[in-house]
Design a protein around this motif. Structure first.
Motif, short mmCIF file in Angstrom:
data_model
loop_
_atom_site.label_atom_id
_atom_site.label_comp_id
_atom_site.label_asym_id
_atom_site.label_seq_id
_atom_site.Cartn_x
_atom_site.Cartn_y
_atom_site.Cartn_z
N THR A 28 0.81 -1.24 0.00
CA THR A 28 0.00 0.00 0.00
C THR A 28 0.83 1.27 0.00
O THR A 28 0.40 2.31 0.48
N GLN A 29 1.99 1.20 -0.59
CA GLN A 29 2.79 2.42 -0.71
C GLN A 29 2.59 3.10 -2.07
O GLN A 29 2.97 4.23 -2.25
N GLY A 30 2.00 2.33 -3.02
CA GLY A 30 1.72 2.93 -4.33
C GLY A 30 2.56 2.36 -5.46
O GLY A 30 2.60 2.93 -6.54
N LYS A 31 3.19 1.19 -5.24
CA LYS A 31 4.02 0.59 -6.29
C LYS A 31 3.17 0.23 -7.51
O LYS A 31 3.44 0.65 -8.64
N CYS A 73 0.27 1.12 -8.14
CA CYS A 73 -0.40 2.31 -8.65
C CYS A 73 0.47 3.04 -9.67
O CYS A 73 -0.01 3.51 -10.71
N LEU A 74 1.76 3.07 -9.41
CA LEU A 74 2.68 3.75 -10.33
C LEU A 74 2.77 2.98 -11.65
O LEU A 74 2.71 3.58 -12.74
N SER A 102 -0.37 3.46 -13.50
CA SER A 102 -0.41 4.82 -14.04
C SER A 102 0.48 4.95 -15.28
O SER A 102 0.12 5.64 -16.25
N LYS A 133 -6.70 2.05 -7.17
CA LYS A 133 -7.19 2.07 -5.78
C LYS A 133 -8.15 3.24 -5.63
O LYS A 133 -8.06 4.24 -6.33
N TRP A 177 -6.80 6.63 -5.35
CA TRP A 177 -6.06 7.16 -6.51
C TRP A 177 -7.08 7.63 -7.57
O TRP A 177 -7.55 6.87 -8.40
N LYS A 234 4.62 6.51 0.63
CA LYS A 234 3.38 7.30 0.65
C LYS A 234 3.63 8.68 1.22
O LYS A 234 4.38 8.76 2.19
N PRO A 235 3.04 9.72 0.74
CA PRO A 235 2.29 9.78 -0.53
C PRO A 235 3.25 9.98 -1.70
O PRO A 235 4.26 10.65 -1.57
N ILE A 236 2.88 9.37 -2.85
CA ILE A 236 3.85 9.44 -3.95
C ILE A 236 3.75 10.78 -4.68
O ILE A 236 4.63 11.12 -5.46
#
Lengths: 552, 342
Positions: free
Chosen positions: A34-37, A39-40, A43, A56, A59, A531-533
């Motif tokens: 849940t750090q945004g890996k 998600c990146l 994206s 998520k 996001w 987080k947050p990225i």
């Protein structure tokens, strides 16, 4: 296409960040979940045009603008994506999803068109379809079978098209071009047949068409002079005849009407006379005798008789006059007609040994003959052209088939080799019935299922790295959980490193920091996330990158 | 005459012009009529007590007509059948003071003619011949033998005259003279229509002369009066006027050329084909409001408008023809009314 940089900006929350990448392996890494890996990675492929299914909840992709800096064939460029709009920096224009797909195909140098579900004749392409083989999503790539239901927008295509047809294109073993060429060959053949039929028909009619000319020679200038002269003369006479005819018609109409009037007058005179006789002695109207009324009536009728006589006389004179004029006109017309028939005798006049009609007929024969051969020659030439085209296309088909066969064999054999090699490492997974480009459902469950998914993805990624005709970065995100796949984890990362990270292709692999221990080589590009990225401070710095979007 | 109207040579013209049954006595009666019809009290009888009787200016004139050259002897010689001479028959009529006695002869014996004197105040002929005293004496002598008293003869001879026909005794000469005379006396003879009116006049004279009567009352039927004659002559003029009126309508742009030719024919058909239609229009009384003392064309055009309202289904040419015909009838009828007023 190499991705050099990604800028993400949230224009609602006024946050942004920039991520730089290497042209080889890029590992997106974080200390925990849940750090945004993911998600990146999502994206990044979203920015490239992928229809990512599930970001998520936190996001909000709808509020974001993404900008990719890429390099392709030594050319640099940028793509900005915002919702369904794409801004292509090199072209300085906005494209919608379809236009962007076209642009992407052109840029990558490939042609992929997929049959749609409702009508297989109709073919289109979406950006997601182009990118599909190169992206493995953490959430959507691991359910029924590989490369299925990964993104939203491919549901419209025929089921076997996704992903089989895409892979065929990417491996350059698609039969599309062959089919296209075969169709063209059929068309050319039918055209050739048509031309041949025309030629045969023409040849069959040859004898009735062509009469050999005698080659009559005649002083054309003399004849032409004559014809000119006669034509003018004939035109003159003709117009005179028409003039006379018009006059004759008018006179005839007048004459008829006068004759009718004369008959009516005669009848009127008879009636008047009989009325006169009726009152000569005793008035038949009032019965009176020797009265003024009777006398007046008699006088009136007498007067009328006289006037009828005058009118009759007038009409008779007019008729006589008209008849005379008519006769003259008819004679004049007859005279003109005689003149006209004289003119027609030009056809009997001889110029040398021949008359004009004979000469014209001979000329016509020659023209017909020339014309015939001209048409026949042209048909023959067209047929030859068609035959050449057919030969060329047949050659091309043979070449394509050969190349395709070679590629197919080569890739297939790699596929089989990889299967064998994985069987040693993963004896539980049975790939015996899995053929190349067979994307049937994976029926295993639990750890074995994940293993089978993993092996198949690795096989195809390996094949892509080796055989893909287009250059697209690889994105790989696995759902591997420690508790589920515990004993095999080191093996997974060993394979990932061997197949993906060790290749010279650009790749983006998501990993937890604690898995780095399984990599033999540590010398990769790392993107550490925490987080947050996105960052409010960075927004001000980066917002100008999207000035083209905000200015609209 | 025939040369002027050559159509008659070719086409049956019903004898409209050819006057048949020439009669010298009737020609002389026509002459008297032509010379005197305008006088209001003029009245003429045929084959009554004498060949012709005329009542005019309070005089009663008995006329004997003879188509031969006569002499005093011829006048006084008794005829074989009744022992009465021409003159005796003439003067033995009425004995009132208003009576006049005239003999009309073709000519007179030269010797006798020289003795005659001319009286220029004849009410009938303008000028007339009077017998000389010697001639009167001879006459008295002769007539005494035929049963008349001397006094009676003398008295009657004072009112007895002889007149010589201005034309010789044949049809062509007589009619030519009469037509000329008609022209002088304002009877329209344009376009040979004089022939028609002369024909009708002679026809009336003949019919009246031939009529046998039995008493004095019936004598009226043998009479022709000034008003009747004026009407007859006026109508001739009017009939001649019909085409002229149509022509004027054309010139006034009320009619086009086609309608004009149609009207000419329809006018001749009004009393044949369109008689019922004419009667019907007459009965509506439209004609009563038309004034004949104004411009003829205006009157006819007005009448046409009225008729067109009643009979809109008929064509323009026919309705104009009817208008002209009705207008002319009215003009003729008003000739009679004028006389009545007088």
């Amino acid at each position: 296409m190499i991705i050099k940089k990604l800028i993400i900006a949230d224009y609602k929350d006024k946050e942004a960040n920039v991520f730089d990448f290497e042209s080889t392996a890029n590992i997106i890494i974080a200390d925990g979940n849940t750090q945004g890996k993911s998600c990146l990675l999502k994206s990044l492929f979203y920015a490239l045009g992928m229809g990512i299914k599930n970001f998520k909840d936190t996001w909000h992709i709808e509020n974001k603008m993404l900008k990719i800096f890429y390099e392709h064939n030594s050319q640099e460029g940028t793509i900005i994506r915002c919702g369904d709009k794409f801004w292509i920096g090199n072209q300085q224009k906005f494209l919608d999803s379809k236009e962007y797909a076209k642009w992407l195909l052109e840029t990558l140098g490939i042609n992929i068109l997929l049959p749609i579900r409702q009508n297989e004749e109709k073919r289109t392409i979406r950006p997601s379809a182009i990118l599909l083989p190169f992206y493995v999503d953490q959430d959507t790539s691991w359910s029924k079978t590989i490369y299925k239901d990964v993104v939203n927008e491919l549901g419209m295509y025929a089921s076997n098209a996704i992903p089989k047809n895409i892979f065929e294109c990417v491996f350059n073993i698609s039969s599309d071009e062959i089919i296209e060429k075969e169709e063209e060959k059929i068309r050319l053949n039918s055209e050739k047949t048509k031309l041949s039929i025309q030629k045969n028909s023409l040849q069959e009619l040859k004898d009735s068409f062509i009469k050999n000319p005698n080659g009559i020679n005649l002083n054309e200038n003399d004849a032409l002079e004559d014809i000119k002269k006669y034509l003018i003369y004939a035109k003159n006479i003709n117009s005179k005849i028409s003039e006379k005819q018009a006059k004759i018609y008018t006179k005839e109409v007048d004459l008829d009407s006068y004759r009718l009037e004369l008959r009516e007058l005669k009848e009127l005179l008879e009636k008047t006379d009989s009325a006169y006789k009726g009152i000569e002695k005793k008035c038949s109207f009032c019965g009176s005798e020797l009265t003024t009324e009777q006398s007046l009536r008699r006088l009136k009728l007498d007067n009328n008789k006289f006037e009828i006589g005058l009118l009759q006389n007038e009409r008779a004179k007019k008729i006589e006059l008209l008849e005379g004029e008519l006769q003259t006109l008819l004679e004049e017309k007859l005279f003109l007609e005689k003149d006209y028939s004289e003119i027609l005798k030009i056809s009997e006049k001889k110029y040398g040994d021949y008359t004009l009609p004979e000469y014209i007929e001979d000329k016509a024969k020659k023209l017909t003959k020339d014309n015939y051969y001209e048409i026949e020659d042209k048909l023959s030439l067209d047929i030859t052209h068609k035959e050449d085209e057919i030969k060329f296309i047949e050659k091309r088909i043979r070449e394509l088939k050969k190349t395709q066969k070679e590629y197919q064999e080569s890739i297939s054999s790699d596929f089989e080799e990889l299967k064998v090699s994985f069987k040693i490492s993963f004896p539980d997974v049975n790939l015996d019935n899995r053929e190349f480009l067979d994307f049937k459902q994976i029926n295993n469950s639990g750890a074995t299922k994940n293993e089978e998914f993993f092996i198949l993805y690795m096989i195809y990624i390996n094949l892509l790295i080796k055989h893909s005709i287009i250059e697209v970065p690889l994105g790989f995100d696995s759902p591997i959980k420690d508790e589920l796949d515990g004993k095999n984890i080191p093996k997974f990362y060993e394979i990932i490193e061997k197949i993906i990270l060790a290749s010279d292709k650009q790749s983006f692999v998501v990993m937890l920091k604690d898995k780095l221990q399984y990599l033999k080589n540590k010398n990769y590009s790392y993107t550490y996330l925490k987080k947050p990225i996105l960052d409010k401070f960075m927004f001000n710095e980066l917002k100008d990158e999207f000035s083209v979007m905000t200015s609209i | 005459m025939d040369k002027q109207v050559p159509a008659e040579e070719t086409y049956d013209n019903g004898g409209a012009i050819a006057i048949k049954g020439y009669n010298f006595q009737h020609a002389i009666a026509s002459l008297i009529i032509i010379l005197n019809y305008k006088k209001d009290d003029f009245c003429i009888y045929f084959e009554t007590k004498d060949d012709v009787e005329v009542s005019l200016e309070n005089k009663h004139i008995f006329i004997q007509v003879k188509g031969q050259k006569l002499s005093i002897n011829d006048l006084t010689k008794p005829e074989k059948n009744n022992n009465k001479s021409i003159l005796l028959k003439n003067i033995s009529k009425n004995s009132s003071k208003k009576a006049r006695y005239k003999v009309v002869a073709l000519d007179f014996a030269e010797k006798d003619k020289k003795e005659l004197s001319i009286n220029q105040e004849s009410c009938l002929f303008g000028e007339i011949n009077c017998y000389s005293e010697e001639q009167k004496q001879i006459i008295i002598e002769k007539l005494l033998q035929q049963g008349m008293t001397e006094a009676e003869i003398k008295e009657k001879l004072s009112s007895s005259y002889i007149y010589f026909s201005p034309f010789v005794n044949n049809a062509e000469c007589a009619y030519t003279y009469l037509l000329g005379c008609m022209n002088q006396n304002e009877i329209n003879v344009d376009s040979n229509r004089g022939q028609a009116v002369l024909n009708e006049l002679l026809k009336m004279i003949t019919q009246k002369a031939e009529k046998v009567i039995n008493n004095e009352q019936e004598k009226e039927i043998k009479k022709l009066e000034s008003r009747e004659l004026r009407k007859l002559f006026k109508s001739s003029e009017c009939f001649n006027n019909r085409v002229k009126l149509a022509n004027e309508l054309k010139n006034a742009d009320i009619l086009n050329l086609k309608d004009y030719f149609k009207i000419k024919k329809e006018l001749l058909d009004v009393d044949i084909k369109h008689r019922a239609l004419k009667n019907e229009i007459e009965n509506t009384g439209v004609i009563d409001f038309i004034e004949t003392d104004k411009n003829e064309i205006t009157a006819i055009h007005e009448l046409y408008r009225e008729i067109a309202k009643i009979k809109p289904q008929h064509n323009k040419a026919l309705l104009y023809a009817l208008s002209i015909d009705l207008y002319i009838d009215k003009v003729i009828s008003e000739v009679e009314d004028e006389s009545n007023d007088n």
